[in-house]
Design a protein around this motif. Structure first.
Motif, PDB file in Angstrom:
ATOM      1  N   UNK A  93       0.826  -1.226   0.000  1.00 54.53           N
ATOM      2  CA  UNK A  93       0.000   0.000   0.000  1.00 54.53           C
ATOM      3  C   UNK A  93       0.849   1.260   0.000  1.00 54.53           C
ATOM      4  N   UNK A  94       2.098   1.144   0.462  1.00 54.42           N
ATOM      5  CA  UNK A  94       2.993   2.323   0.484  1.00 54.42           C
ATOM      6  C   UNK A  94       3.424   2.680  -0.942  1.00 54.42           C
ATOM      7  N   UNK A  95       3.926   1.656  -1.633  1.00 56.62           N
ATOM      8  CA  UNK A  95       4.490   1.917  -2.963  1.00 56.62           C
ATOM      9  C   UNK A  95       3.510   1.615  -4.080  1.00 56.62           C
ATOM     10  N   UNK A  96       2.244   1.254  -3.706  1.00 57.97           N
ATOM     11  CA  UNK A  96       1.214   1.008  -4.733  1.00 57.97           C
ATOM     12  C   UNK A  96       1.658  -0.066  -5.722  1.00 57.97           C
ATOM     13  N   UNK A  97       2.009  -1.244  -5.169  1.00 59.13           N
ATOM     14  CA  UNK A  97       2.437  -2.358  -6.024  1.00 59.13           C
ATOM     15  C   UNK A  97       1.603  -3.590  -5.661  1.00 59.13           C
ATOM     16  N   UNK A  98       1.053  -4.264  -6.648  1.00 60.56           N
ATOM     17  CA  UNK A  98       0.324  -5.513  -6.456  1.00 60.56           C
ATOM     18  C   UNK A  98       0.872  -6.539  -7.441  1.00 60.56           C
ATOM     19  N   UNK A  99       1.076  -7.776  -6.956  1.00 59.13           N
ATOM     20  CA  UNK A  99       1.555  -8.826  -7.852  1.00 59.13           C
ATOM     21  C   UNK A  99       0.790 -10.110  -7.555  1.00 59.13           C
TER      22      UNK A  99
END
Ligand code: A8S
Length: 191
Positions: A93-99
């Protein structure tokens, strides 16, 4: 940004695999876009090929989404697929990354794994006009994937197919995010 891309979007494609990247610009603030992307349990909010999605394990109803959560995605008829089982690999949620990674299912995209990241366009870069006197934020989405080339398919055809699905998903994400941002902007004006 370069080392971010190197860290999150540089996949080593093994033998018989292919990898590519799709970019999409969205005229909405990053937190609006992220509020949609981060819902691993609701891909159908913007993925129009998804007919339904049910969470399997590692998911507490309405609770925090956790790495390891598994969803079962059923897709619309007419595709060379019926359903896919997918595992959440990273949710930052900090760096806006989803994998996520495809574990199995009935389809031809074996070992599919993708990473989606959001990047705020700096004020000066996005040349998008002022709307109602307030600067509409602008977000860049980067989505990269690796997938095995199905038996009998060429690398080019596989990339064409996956790029088309991913591009459809991100264009739909753009429309939804821009609608949500406009609603948010007007509701702020109203009260
Ligand atoms: C995503 C990306 C992709 C989803 C593919 C590429 C898929 O859901 C569809 C058709 C297939 O043939 C494979 O982010 C699979 O969802 C729409 C069922 C996995």
């Amino acid at each position: 940004l370069e080392d971010f891309i190197r860290r999150h979007h540089t996949h080593c494609a093994g033998p018989g695999e292919c990898t590519a990247m799709v970019l999409q610009r969205i005229k909405a603030p990053i937190d609006v876009v992220w509020s949609v992307v981060r819902r691993f349990d609701k891909p159908q909010a913007y993925k129009n090929f998804v007919k339904s999605c049910h969470m399997m394990q590692g998911y507490h109803e309405g609770g925090r989404m956790e790495v390891g959560s598994i969803r079962e995605v059923r897709v619309v008829s007419g595709l060379p697929a019926s359903y896919s089982r997918e595992r959440l690999e990273l949710l930052d949620d900090e760096n806006h990354v989803l994998s996520f990674r495809v574990l199995g299912g009935e389809h031809r995209l074996h070992n599919y794994r993708s990473t989606t990241s959001l990047h705020q366009m700096a004020f000066g870069d996005n040349h998008c006009g002022h709307i109602g006197g307030n600067q509409m934020g602008s977000t860049i989405v980067i989505e990269s994937y690796v997938v095995a080339v199905p038996e009998g398919n060429t690398v080019e055809d596989t990339i064409t197919f996956v790029d088309t699905v991913v591009r459809c998903n991100l264009q739909s994400l753009a429309r939804l995010s821009e609608r949500l941002a406009a609603v948010r902007a007007t509701s702020q004006h109203d009260n």
